[in-house]
Design a protein around this motif. Structure first.
Motif, PDB file in Angstrom:
ATOM      1  N   GLY A   1      -2.800 -10.161   0.311  1.00 31.42           N
ATOM      2  CA  GLY A   1      -3.731  -8.907   0.719  1.00 31.42           C
ATOM      3  C   GLY A   1      -3.453  -8.655  -0.627  1.00 31.42           C
ATOM      4  N   GLU A   2      -3.386  -9.357  -1.730  1.00 31.13           N
ATOM      5  CA  GLU A   2      -3.692  -8.394  -3.489  1.00 31.13           C
ATOM      6  C   GLU A   2      -3.896  -9.551  -4.220  1.00 31.13           C
ATOM      7  OE1 GLU A   2       0.687  -7.624  -4.965  1.00 31.13           O
ATOM      8  OE2 GLU A   2       0.672  -6.396  -2.870  1.00 31.13           O
ATOM      9  N   TRP A   3      -4.977  -9.294  -5.140  1.00 30.09           N
ATOM     10  CA  TRP A   3      -5.207  -9.954  -5.719  1.00 30.09           C
ATOM     11  C   TRP A   3      -4.330 -11.192  -7.123  1.00 30.09           C
ATOM     12  CZ3 TRP A   3     -10.061 -10.836  -6.200  1.00 30.09           C
ATOM     13  CH2 TRP A   3     -10.766  -9.869  -5.236  1.00 30.09           C
ATOM     14  N   ARG A   4      -3.503 -10.639  -7.092  1.00 33.35           N
ATOM     15  CA  ARG A   4      -2.230 -10.678  -7.890  1.00 33.35           C
ATOM     16  C   ARG A   4      -1.814 -12.128  -7.346  1.00 33.35           C
ATOM     17  NH1 ARG A   4       2.694 -11.042  -6.999  1.00 33.35           N
ATOM     18  NH2 ARG A   4       2.619  -9.516  -5.242  1.00 33.35           N
ATOM     19  N   LEU A   5      -1.424 -12.432  -6.449  1.00 30.45           N
ATOM     20  CA  LEU A   5      -1.586 -13.052  -5.065  1.00 30.45           C
ATOM     21  C   LEU A   5      -1.862 -14.884  -5.028  1.00 30.45           C
ATOM     22  CD1 LEU A   5       1.724 -12.709  -2.267  1.00 30.45           C
ATOM     23  CD2 LEU A   5       1.545 -14.297  -4.650  1.00 30.45           C
ATOM     24  N   ILE A   6      -3.843 -13.727  -5.009  1.00 30.24           N
ATOM     25  CA  ILE A   6      -4.845 -14.837  -4.873  1.00 30.24           C
ATOM     26  C   ILE A   6      -5.010 -15.917  -6.163  1.00 30.24           C
ATOM     27  CG2 ILE A   6      -7.272 -14.636  -4.321  1.00 30.24           C
ATOM     28  CD1 ILE A   6      -6.916 -12.496  -2.557  1.00 30.24           C
ATOM     29  N   SER A   7      -4.982 -14.660  -7.177  1.00 29.23           N
ATOM     30  CA  SER A   7      -5.144 -15.484  -8.298  1.00 29.23           C
ATOM     31  C   SER A   7      -3.538 -16.532  -8.472  1.00 29.23           C
ATOM     32  CB  SER A   7      -4.839 -14.969  -9.613  1.00 29.23           C
ATOM     33  OG  SER A   7      -5.177 -15.337 -10.248  1.00 29.23           O
ATOM     34  N   ALA A   8      -2.768 -16.335  -8.435  1.00 28.74           N
ATOM     35  CA  ALA A   8      -1.488 -17.352  -8.287  1.00 28.74           C
ATOM     36  C   ALA A   8      -1.694 -18.896  -7.307  1.00 28.74           C
ATOM     37  CB  ALA A   8       0.323 -16.671  -7.611  1.00 28.74           C
ATOM     38  N   LEU A   9      -1.930 -18.146  -6.370  1.00 31.33           N
ATOM     39  CA  LEU A   9      -2.590 -19.697  -5.393  1.00 31.33           C
ATOM     40  C   LEU A   9      -3.941 -20.038  -5.807  1.00 31.33           C
ATOM     41  CD1 LEU A   9      -2.125 -18.335  -1.721  1.00 31.33           C
ATOM     42  CD2 LEU A   9      -0.847 -18.807  -3.344  1.00 31.33           C
ATOM     43  N   GLU A  10      -4.685 -19.635  -6.920  1.00 31.85           N
ATOM     44  CA  GLU A  10      -5.585 -20.548  -7.492  1.00 31.85           C
ATOM     45  C   GLU A  10      -4.707 -21.145  -8.809  1.00 31.85           C
ATOM     46  OE1 GLU A  10      -8.442 -17.039  -8.448  1.00 31.85           O
ATOM     47  OE2 GLU A  10      -9.031 -17.031  -6.137  1.00 31.85           O
ATOM     48  N   ASP A  11      -4.193 -20.479  -9.122  1.00 28.39           N
ATOM     49  CA  ASP A  11      -3.678 -21.865  -9.940  1.00 28.39           C
ATOM     50  C   ASP A  11      -2.792 -22.584  -9.699  1.00 28.39           C
ATOM     51  OD1 ASP A  11      -4.979 -19.796 -12.196  1.00 28.39           O
ATOM     52  OD2 ASP A  11      -3.536 -18.482 -12.216  1.00 28.39           O
ATOM     53  N   VAL A  12      -1.961 -22.538  -8.573  1.00 29.99           N
ATOM     54  CA  VAL A  12      -1.768 -24.200  -8.440  1.00 29.99           C
ATOM     55  C   VAL A  12      -2.424 -25.364  -8.375  1.00 29.99           C
ATOM     56  CG1 VAL A  12      -0.424 -25.357  -6.241  1.00 29.99           C
ATOM     57  CG2 VAL A  12      -0.107 -22.428  -6.673  1.00 29.99           C
TER      58      VAL A  12
END
Length: 508
Positions: free
Chosen positions: A105-116
């Motif tokens: 529910g946060e763009w911050r975490l969405i981006s972090a998962l995309e960078d895994v």
């Protein structure tokens, strides 16, 4: 082939899409208490304790249901400190080559998962009523994205409070009936309290040791921390408080922090309750004659109206939404938002309550702390981070549009057609704060004049070019223009003096 199934701290439901996409026979659930999530803002200790305790109980629930769970506690040896790090660590342990996740529910975490560096498949979070594309379809081509019209669509979609495709009671909105000032007596003892069990006590000790310096009182701790308790809290509210919730939902009292509010938003937002069970319980109370329609409609509107609308706005506007600052405000957040050391009793009480409960209801947030920040020209990014940090129900998807949009008007009117500003008269009408305040709400200028009154007129004067043609604000400007010129000058000078005291760090 083994896949990892990521479950975040606000996804504590067996209905999340990641679990539906997974294979219980071979896939491994990953849950982790990590420093990155506990510390990206200085979260209230009660919020951290609530999430960690609920996570631990949900992990056990999944294990009892037959899932293999790899759970990382904050103080575990080898804890990498981040969600991405824990996924990589568990991938190394299990040989998993990919991850299934429910969209955060946060763009911050969405981006972090995309960078895994291993594939992470993010499935839609369909615990919500309105999907992103459905909201975008509704919004497309509209000049104004007003919640009221979105809400009506959600009512039709769900059938809640509908009779033959028409709103029950003949109106979509009974808000006019829900603005009564604070009552003399409140016959509701507040939300259901739960005694901490061994799991909760263990978490409280951990949080006390690691986050004891954060803003907020950890103990006493009374939140529900599993689905069964959350459902009991919901039932308690429906039976004991919902009948009078509507009448007094905007009222504020010094010695009663909860009035007739449900205080279940933290459970909804963490996944312990679902929107449907909550709304259907409220509707059933109306249909059985146990609660009036104004209360039930107002309550349901908060959930399938405002809550879903805010999420739609957040994801439609994108990652840069929290940086919006249309009014170009740059004043620092006053220290009293953390200390409650102010002579404005309404602000002091709202901050004290927030510190002790990790909770304040929507009018305290909007028309006390939010109203003051908007009138005083506080940087909306700082206001946003404060709200995100201090409330147990705050997640960026719901907090940011409420603050950046509705409360601070920093998005230029996407959420609200006018700024939510008021002087002291509104606060006096809806609360008992003003009678005991060091300032006089009836005094318009001079020593002891209410800062809300002074700053209100200062705000209107400062932003006249932007707002004077707004039809919902025209009457305010007519009133201002009718004032004697000398009085206007005095008001503006006194308002400037309040701001000078703020900037100097003097007590206000």
């Amino acid at each position: 082939m083994v896949k990892l199934v990521l479950i975040l701290g606000d996804q504590l439901s067996e209905e999340v899409s990641a679990l539906r996409e997974a294979d219980k026979a071979c896939d491994v659930v990953v849950m982790a208490e990590v420093a990155d999530e506990a510390g990206y803002v200085p979260h209230h200790p009660k919020k951290i304790a609530f999430i960690f305790a609920a996570m631990r109980k949900f992990a056990r629930q999944l294990e009892e249901a037959g899932w293999q769970v790899r759970y990382t506690r904050l103080d575990d040896d080898g804890n990498s400190g981040s969600i991405a790090g824990e996924l990589l660590r568990r991938a190394d342990e299990t040989g998993a080559k990919e991850v299934i996740a429910t969209e955060p529910g946060e763009w911050r975490l969405i981006s972090a998962l995309e960078d895994v560096p291993i594939p992470v498949h993010q499935f839609p979070d369909d615990r919500f009523l309105c999907a992103h594309d459905e909201f975008d379809d509704w919004a497309e081509g509209r000049k104004e994205l007003r919640m009221e019209y979105f809400y009506r669509q959600m009512r039709r979609k769900t059938g809640l409070l509908m009779e033959d495709d028409k709103p029950a009671g003949g109106k979509w909105n009974f808000d006019h009936d829900n603005r009564k000032p604070a009552p003399d007596d409140v016959d509701f003892g507040g939300p259901m309290h739960f005694t901490p069990d061994d799991t909760v006590e263990e978490v409280l000790d951990l949080v006390e040791a690691r986050f004891g310096e954060n803003f907020g009182t950890l103990r006493p701790f009374w939140f529900a921390t599993d689905q069964g308790q959350a459902r009991r809290a919901l039932s308690h509210f429906i039976k004991q408080a919902l009948p009078r919730f509507g009448d007094y939902q905007d009222a504020m009292l010094q010695e009663n922090r909860f009035l007739y509010h449900s205080v279940i938003s933290m459970y909804l937002n963490a996944g312990l309750l679902g929107w449907r069970e909550v709304c259907e319980a409220a509707e059933a109370a109306w249909r059985s004659g146990d609660a009036p329609i104004n209360a039930v409609e107002g309550f349901i509107r908060q959930i399938i109206g405002w809550r879903e609308y805010m999420r739609g706005i957040y994801f439609r506007e994108g990652p840069e939404y929290t940086a919006r600052n249309i009014l170009r405000y740059d004043r620092s957040l006053p220290a009293f938002y953390w200390t409650a050391e102010t002579d404005m009793l309404c602000v002091a009480k709202a901050v004290e309550q927030t510190r002790e409960e990790a909770y304040a209801h929507h009018i305290q947030r909007l028309m006390i702390t939010g109203n003051f920040a908007l009138l005083a020209g506080i940087d909306p990014a700082e206001v946003h981070e404060w709200y995100l940090a201090v409330y147990a129900d705050a997640y960026e998807w719901v907090e940011a549009p409420n603050v950046i949009g509705m409360s601070q008007f920093a998005d230029g009117g996407i959420v609200g057609s006018k700024p939510y500003v008021s002087g002291g008269n509104y606060i006096n009408k809806m609360s008992d704060y003003c009678g005991d305040c060091a300032y006089s709400v009836s005094k318009k200028t001079g020593e002891g004049a209410c800062p809300f009154n002074l700053l209100y007129w200062g705000f209107l004067d400062r932003h006249r070019d932007r707002f004077e043609k707004n039809p919902r604000m025209a009457q305010m400007y007519r009133t201002w223009d009718k004032m004697d010129a000398e009085r206007r000058r005095t008001v503006l000078a006194d308002a400037a003096a309040v701001l000078e005291r703020l900037d100097a760090g003097d007590r206000v």
